[in-house]
Design a protein around this motif. Structure first.
Motif, PDB file in Angstrom:
ATOM      1  N   SER A  15      60.421  70.392  24.987  1.00  8.84           N
ATOM      2  CA  SER A  15      59.519  70.119  26.106  1.00  8.84           C
ATOM      3  C   SER A  15      59.344  71.387  26.925  1.00  8.84           C
ATOM      4  O   SER A  15      60.300  72.077  27.214  1.00  8.84           O
ATOM      5  N   ASP A  16      58.108  71.696  27.291  1.00  6.94           N
ATOM      6  CA  ASP A  16      57.870  72.839  28.163  1.00  6.94           C
ATOM      7  C   ASP A  16      58.416  72.522  29.541  1.00  6.94           C
ATOM      8  O   ASP A  16      58.537  71.377  29.944  1.00  6.94           O
ATOM      9  N   LEU A  17      58.745  73.565  30.302  1.00  8.37           N
ATOM     10  CA  LEU A  17      59.231  73.354  31.650  1.00  8.37           C
ATOM     11  C   LEU A  17      58.155  72.662  32.475  1.00  8.37           C
ATOM     12  O   LEU A  17      56.966  72.935  32.325  1.00  8.37           O
ATOM     13  N   ARG A  20      55.880  71.382  38.000  1.00  8.55           N
ATOM     14  CA  ARG A  20      56.565  71.296  39.278  1.00  8.55           C
ATOM     15  C   ARG A  20      57.965  70.763  39.005  1.00  8.55           C
ATOM     16  O   ARG A  20      58.154  69.916  38.150  1.00  8.55           O
ATOM     17  N   ARG A  21      58.941  71.254  39.732  1.00  7.81           N
ATOM     18  CA  ARG A  21      60.315  70.805  39.491  1.00  7.81           C
ATOM     19  C   ARG A  21      60.464  69.367  39.968  1.00  7.81           C
ATOM     20  O   ARG A  21      60.714  69.109  41.146  1.00  7.81           O
ATOM     21  N   MET A  36      77.419  66.575  32.407  1.00  6.45           N
ATOM     22  CA  MET A  36      76.656  66.876  31.198  1.00  6.45           C
ATOM     23  C   MET A  36      75.169  66.591  31.397  1.00  6.45           C
ATOM     24  O   MET A  36      74.307  67.405  31.063  1.00  6.45           O
ATOM     25  N   MET A  37      74.844  65.408  31.969  1.00  3.61           N
ATOM     26  CA  MET A  37      73.447  65.034  32.143  1.00  3.61           C
ATOM     27  C   MET A  37      72.750  65.956  33.132  1.00  3.61           C
ATOM     28  O   MET A  37      71.582  66.337  32.927  1.00  3.61           O
ATOM     29  N   THR A  38      73.449  66.311  34.201  1.00  2.00           N
ATOM     30  CA  THR A  38      72.858  67.226  35.180  1.00  2.00           C
ATOM     31  C   THR A  38      72.562  68.589  34.552  1.00  2.00           C
ATOM     32  O   THR A  38      71.496  69.174  34.767  1.00  2.00           O
ATOM     33  N   GLY A  45      64.578  72.135  33.510  1.00  2.79           N
ATOM     34  CA  GLY A  45      63.644  72.440  34.588  1.00  2.79           C
ATOM     35  C   GLY A  45      63.571  71.438  35.706  1.00  2.79           C
ATOM     36  O   GLY A  45      62.785  71.603  36.639  1.00  2.79           O
ATOM     37  N   TYR A  46      64.387  70.375  35.656  1.00  2.00           N
ATOM     38  CA  TYR A  46      64.335  69.357  36.699  1.00  2.00           C
ATOM     39  C   TYR A  46      65.330  69.659  37.814  1.00  2.00           C
ATOM     40  O   TYR A  46      66.348  70.319  37.593  1.00  2.00           O
TER      41      TYR A  46
END
Length: 274
Positions: A15-17, A20-21, A36-38, A45-46
């Motif tokens: 997935s591209d970044l 917007r974050r 791990m999830m973070t 990019g989130y």
């Protein structure tokens, strides 16, 4: 609390970044899984904020409205199914349930209580990222105005949908609807007596005519039918047209049409909120 410099995660161009974050609230009490999830989400990019309890999640939603919520069902202070409904009504954003629950009906009940998707633990991180991306894309499309709401109130018999206050009344009774139920009812009520195809419902309500939303539509329609029927005998009825979709018709003099098995399932879900 968001992490500042997570270790890199090689997503191999899946997935591209994001342009917007997007902000994600991760409600997870297992510290190792949360870490791990973070790392995965922030390296993609989130922006991620964490909450380990239901109480902390409520505070996060109040103070920092997220674009998406990832919610574990097993939390130390409250039932995640109940929290799902609460958070969905606090912030009209997608909720992705991510849980290792062994209760077989939890995925089904999650959808009834407002969740937009369910992923079971253990999961593949690429599956998680794909689901997050789809839910955020649908929400962005909906918020961009691809799902314009009718300008004025809608009335069908004794049912009134007032968009100015986002309130649905049947006679003198106010219906307590989730945001998804409200959108579904609005789409159908704006086209009385007309059959709305399933793919059109998916496009208008979720922003994407994804065939994977078919079962989700059925679940929300079933819950909406029961709420209408419980509100009064003159309530409009949502009719299933096999092979095509749904339509809403004015309430008849007799009792509303309702599937007994759907009633039983909704009552079970409602019992979690009592």
């Amino acid at each position: 609390m968001a992490r500042s410099t997570p270790p890199p995660f090689a997503h191999d161009g899946v997935s591209d970044l994001p342009l917007r974050r997007a902000s994600i609230l991760l409600v997870e009490d297992d510290a190792a899984i949360a870490y791990m999830m973070t790392d995965v989400l922030e390296s993609t990019g989130y922006q991620v904020r964490e909450a380990a309890t239901g109480g902390a999640a409520r505070v996060q939603v109040e103070q920092h409205k997220p674009d998406l919520i990832i919610l574990d069902l097993i939390l130390p202070d409250e039932d995640g199914l109940v929290l799902c409904s609460v958070l969905k009504n606090m912030a009209n954003v997608p909720v992705l349930i991510c849980s290792g629950t062994q209760r077989r009906r939890d995925a089904f009940l999650s959808l009834k209580l407002g969740a937009d998707d369910f992923i079971a633990k253990p999961f593949d991180v690429y599956d998680l990222l794909a689901r997050v991306e789809v839910l955020l894309r649908r929400a962005a499309q909906r918020n961009a105005g691809e799902t314009p709401a009718p300008r004025g109130p809608i009335r069908i018999g004794d049912l009134l949908i007032d968009h100015a206050v986002h309130q649905v009344t049947l006679g003198v009774s106010v219906l307590q609807l989730t945001p998804t139920e409200y959108r579904l009812l609005t789409v159908l009520a704006a086209r009385p007596e007309q059959v709305v195809p399933r793919d059109s419902l998916a496009k208008l309500v979720w922003g994407d005519p994804d065939t994977g939303t078919s079962r989700t539509i059925d679940v929300h329609i079933g819950r909406l039918r029961v709420k209408l029927s419980q509100a009064g005998r003159t309530a409009p009825q949502i009719i299933s047209v096999r092979g095509f979709g749904y339509k809403i018709v004015s309430g008849a003099a007799g009792p509303p049409l309702m599937q007994p098995e759907a009633t039983e399932e909704i009552q079970l879900a409602d019992g979690l909120l009592s």
